[in-house]
Design an enzyme around this catalytic site. Structure first.
Site, short mmCIF file in Angstrom:
data_model
loop_
_atom_site.label_atom_id
_atom_site.label_comp_id
_atom_site.label_asym_id
_atom_site.label_seq_id
_atom_site.Cartn_x
_atom_site.Cartn_y
_atom_site.Cartn_z
N HIS A 63 -15.89 -81.26 34.54
CA HIS A 63 -15.11 -82.50 34.44
C HIS A 63 -15.67 -83.43 33.36
O HIS A 63 -15.40 -84.61 33.37
CB HIS A 63 -15.10 -83.24 35.79
CG HIS A 63 -14.42 -82.47 36.88
ND1 HIS A 63 -15.05 -82.11 38.05
CD2 HIS A 63 -13.16 -81.97 36.97
CE1 HIS A 63 -14.20 -81.44 38.82
NE2 HIS A 63 -13.06 -81.34 38.20
N HIS A 64 -16.46 -82.88 32.43
CA HIS A 64 -17.02 -83.78 31.41
C HIS A 64 -15.94 -84.34 30.51
O HIS A 64 -16.12 -85.37 29.88
CB HIS A 64 -18.12 -83.08 30.59
CG HIS A 64 -17.59 -82.06 29.63
ND1 HIS A 64 -17.02 -80.87 30.04
CD2 HIS A 64 -17.53 -82.05 28.28
CE1 HIS A 64 -16.64 -80.20 28.97
NE2 HIS A 64 -16.94 -80.89 27.89
N LYS A 69 -8.38 -77.71 32.05
CA LYS A 69 -7.26 -76.90 31.57
C LYS A 69 -7.59 -75.43 31.68
O LYS A 69 -8.73 -75.02 31.42
CB LYS A 69 -7.03 -77.27 30.10
CG LYS A 69 -5.88 -76.63 29.44
CD LYS A 69 -4.84 -77.65 29.07
CE LYS A 69 -3.50 -77.05 28.76
NZ LYS A 69 -2.95 -76.22 29.83
N LYS A 93 -14.63 -72.49 25.73
CA LYS A 93 -13.57 -72.28 24.75
C LYS A 93 -13.05 -73.62 24.22
O LYS A 93 -12.89 -73.80 23.02
CB LYS A 93 -12.43 -71.52 25.46
CG LYS A 93 -11.42 -70.91 24.57
CD LYS A 93 -10.38 -70.17 25.39
CE LYS A 93 -10.95 -68.99 26.16
NZ LYS A 93 -9.92 -68.16 26.77
N ASP A 98 -12.82 -77.74 19.85
CA ASP A 98 -12.69 -79.20 19.91
C ASP A 98 -11.39 -79.64 20.58
O ASP A 98 -10.70 -80.54 20.08
CB ASP A 98 -12.80 -79.81 18.50
CG ASP A 98 -14.22 -79.73 17.97
OD1 ASP A 98 -15.16 -79.85 18.78
OD2 ASP A 98 -14.39 -79.53 16.76
N LYS A 105 -9.25 -72.71 35.94
CA LYS A 105 -8.50 -71.45 36.03
C LYS A 105 -7.93 -71.30 37.42
O LYS A 105 -8.51 -71.78 38.40
CB LYS A 105 -9.42 -70.26 35.76
CG LYS A 105 -8.69 -69.04 35.26
CD LYS A 105 -8.32 -69.22 33.80
CE LYS A 105 -7.58 -68.08 33.20
NZ LYS A 105 -7.51 -68.21 31.74
N SER A 360 -1.65 -75.30 23.56
CA SER A 360 -1.36 -76.00 24.82
C SER A 360 -1.74 -77.48 24.69
O SER A 360 -1.05 -78.35 25.20
CB SER A 360 -2.17 -75.38 25.96
OG SER A 360 -1.49 -74.29 26.52
P1 NAD Z 1 0.20 -60.30 30.00
O1 NAD Z 1 0.42 -60.15 31.43
O2 NAD Z 1 1.27 -60.92 29.15
O3 NAD Z 1 -0.13 -58.88 29.32
C1 NAD Z 1 -1.15 -58.01 29.72
C2 NAD Z 1 -0.70 -56.59 29.37
O4 NAD Z 1 -1.78 -55.68 29.58
C3 NAD Z 1 0.47 -56.12 30.24
O5 NAD Z 1 1.48 -55.59 29.41
C4 NAD Z 1 -0.18 -55.04 31.12
O6 NAD Z 1 0.72 -54.03 31.50
C5 NAD Z 1 -1.27 -54.52 30.20
N1 NAD Z 1 -2.34 -53.82 30.90
C6 NAD Z 1 -2.84 -54.04 32.14
N2 NAD Z 1 -3.85 -53.18 32.41
C7 NAD Z 1 -3.98 -52.39 31.33
C8 NAD Z 1 -4.85 -51.31 31.01
N3 NAD Z 1 -5.78 -50.88 31.85
N4 NAD Z 1 -4.70 -50.70 29.79
C9 NAD Z 1 -3.77 -51.13 28.92
N5 NAD Z 1 -2.93 -52.17 29.17
C10 NAD Z 1 -3.02 -52.79 30.36
O7 NAD Z 1 -1.18 -61.09 29.86
P2 NAD Z 1 -1.70 -61.93 28.63
O8 NAD Z 1 -1.29 -63.35 28.82
O9 NAD Z 1 -1.37 -61.23 27.35
O10 NAD Z 1 -3.27 -61.89 28.91
C11 NAD Z 1 -4.06 -60.78 28.51
C12 NAD Z 1 -5.51 -61.23 28.41
O11 NAD Z 1 -5.62 -62.31 27.48
C13 NAD Z 1 -6.13 -61.75 29.70
O12 NAD Z 1 -7.51 -61.43 29.70
C14 NAD Z 1 -5.97 -63.25 29.58
O13 NAD Z 1 -6.91 -63.95 30.36
C15 NAD Z 1 -6.22 -63.42 28.11
N6 NAD Z 1 -5.68 -64.66 27.53
C16 NAD Z 1 -4.36 -64.99 27.61
C17 NAD Z 1 -3.89 -66.16 27.01
C18 NAD Z 1 -2.43 -66.53 26.98
O14 NAD Z 1 -2.09 -67.50 26.30
N7 NAD Z 1 -1.54 -65.80 27.62
C19 NAD Z 1 -4.79 -67.02 26.38
C20 NAD Z 1 -6.13 -66.67 26.31
C21 NAD Z 1 -6.56 -65.48 26.89
#
Ligand code: NAD
Length: 469
Positions: A63-64, A69, A93, A98, A105, A360
């Site tokens: 909460h700093h 988010k 992150k 910044d 989460k 975001s």
């Molecule tokens: P998403 O649900 O849109 O897509 C994930 C994809 O990975 C799906 O198509 C799923 O079928 C596939 N998948 C699952 N297990 C798999 C495996 N073993 N092998 C291959 N493919 C597999 O999710 P996303 O939003 O793209 O998030 C993916 C990663 O990115 C997560 O770690 C998430 O925390 C991170 N992330 C997402 C965002 C965002 O803006 N959406 C931002 C930062 C980080």
């Protein structure tokens, strides 16, 4: 390896970085631990009759800075350890890029692929109501966003549910980001994380000190890329890396992987998967087991699915020169050490996938200001540029063509501003991480440098903030 190692990995990385810094132990402990976690269960009616009890979490790591988010994940595997690890990564992150937020989460233990849209809406709305009751959501408190298994649709339901509980609250839609444009979302958010991955990889490949150490030429042109996960992050990362000159040679989904050393047509693969319900069997490509994609011959491997996929078991067989972490936590701490010893450069998640939270932040600013970026100045900029151009033309006696004139005088719209703000953010953050790397010659990798950069910023913030009471 089970996901129980994820929090341990984050903490080990934190401790490795903290050892380079000279802050009091208590301060470092405050930065490392999670401030609050709300774990709850609620019932929903099953569609065929009966009830189901749903398990869910929301963690507020730091909460700093407020609001906190971080995304909300829908997955049958989600657990408390994972939510805590992801919330901590969000704090670091935000500091790296910044963005003036603490980290948070959320998670709901459901399989969105096996849940109907109506049921997903009921669960999302009830989850939001539970957060409202405990003051775990609000534009100045805690602002969720999409993550694995969620997208604009779920964010829209969250915004609407929150608004039902806060009639007349003018900033209510700022309670969540990643919304559809019609619901106060921002142009460029959907693509932002993947676009940020592209900008980050481009920055690393422009650094000749790094590319020389890796034994590869600078720049993206001709680099072979393998992407795991064709969701939001993976799809857009692949798309922008391809548009930037790289060749996508391998793609993996949970049902399997495909490989073509001459390159894969990303959109044709997506169409093929939509039609056949599988990535396998794509014309001209070789089918492989899903995990084999991580071991394909390439310059850049982009894990963009889930955590703990590069482990001490398969890390020795990774052939990529660069592991570009699109997903959160794809590399375990043990695997990290193996990759480092092999000379593989890991561009760490907490920097590389920060494009999502950056945009975001822009969406949240848009919601609080109640006006689209570019709306007030676009026409004015175009008129000024046209006047300036006319003066130059009359002074030089030379005229631009109509097409050239359009390019020169065009004012920036919302998407231009978002993309340029994102590129600037990713570029500045990379240079800051590299500066730490140079300042501490014993720092072994970019991940440790990124953690040092983040911890340093948060420590300064805490010290200047003081402690209440
Ligand atoms: P998403 O649900 O849109 O897509 C994930 C994809 O990975 C799906 O198509 C799923 O079928 C596939 N998948 C699952 N297990 C798999 C495996 N073993 N092998 C291959 N493919 C597999 O999710 P996303 O939003 O793209 O998030 C993916 C990663 O990115 C997560 O770690 C998430 O925390 C991170 N992330 C997402 C965002 C965002 O803006 N959406 C931002 C930062 C980080």
């Amino acid at each position: 390896m089970s996901s129980n190692g994820f929090l341990e990995t984050v903490n080990r990385n934190f401790d490795a970085a903290a050892s380079f810094l000279d802050y009091p132990h208590g301060l470092l402990e405050q930065i490392r631990v999670c401030n609050s976690i709300y774990k709850f269960r609620f019932p929903v009616r099953r569609e065929g009759g009966g009830f189901e009890v749903i398990e869910a979490w929301r963690a507020e790591h730091s909460h700093h800075k407020l609001p906190v988010k971080g995304g909300i994940r829908y997955s049958p595997e989600v657990n408390e350890d994972e939510v805590l690890a992801l919330a901590a990564l969000m704090t670091f992150k935000c500091a790296i890029v910044d963005v003036p937020f603490g980290g948070g989460k959320g998670g709901i233990k459901i399989d969105p692929r096996k849940t109907s849209v109506e049921q997903l809406e009921r669960i999302t709305r009830r989850y939001t109501a539970e957060l409202v009751k405990k003051n775990f959501i609000g534009p100045g408190i805690d602002v969720p966003a999409p993550d694995y298994g969620t997208g604009p649709r779920e964010m829209s339901w969250i915004a609407d549910t929150y608004s039902q509980f806060h009639p007349g609250e003018i900033d209510a839609i700022g309670c969540v980001t990643g919304k559809p444009i019609s619901q106060g979302g921002i142009r460029g958010r959907k693509e932002a994380t993947g676009r940020g991955v592209f900008f980050g990889v481009k920055e690393a490949l422009a650094d000749t000190e790094l590319t020389t150490a890796l034994g590869i030429s600078p720049g993206l042109a001709g680099k072979r890329v393998v992407v795991q996960g064709l969701g939001n992050v993976g799809y857009f990362a692949a798309k922008f890396l391809h548009e930037g000159g790289a060749t996508i040679v391998g793609l993996a989904e949970y049902e399997g992987a495909i490989h073509n050393p001459n390159g894969l047509d990303l959109d044709a693969v997506v169409r093929h998967r939509a039609e056949t319900k599988s990535i396998l069997g794509f014309s001209g490509a070789t089918d492989l087991p899903s995990a084999a994609a991580l071991e394909l011959d390439c310059e850049i491997l982009v894990p963009a699915a889930l955590e703990n996929v590069i482990t001490q078991e398969n890390a020795p067989r990774v052939k990529a020169k660069i592991v570009a972490e699109g997903a959160n936590g794809p590399t375990t701490a043990d695997a990290d050490a193996i990759l480092r010893a092999k000379g593989v450069m890991v561009i760490p998640d907490m920097y590389l996938n920060a494009g999502g939270v950056t945009v975001s932040y822009f969406e949240w600013l848009k919601n609080l200001s109640h006006v689209r970026f570019g709306r007030m100045e676009k026409r004015f900029e175009e008129t000024s540029a046209t006047r300036m151009l006319r003066s130059i033309e009359s002074l030089t006696g030379k005229q631009l063509s109509e097409a050239e004139r359009k390019i020169v005088v065009r004012g920036a719209d919302e998407e231009d501003l978002v993309n340029s703000g994102l590129e600037e953010t990713m570029s500045v953050a990379f240079q800051q991480i590299r500066a730490v790397h140079r300042r501490f010659p014993k720092v072994p990798d970019l991940r440790t440098a990124a953690f040092i950069s983040a911890i340093d910023k948060i420590a300064v913030s805490y010290m200047e903030l003081g402690i209440f009471p």
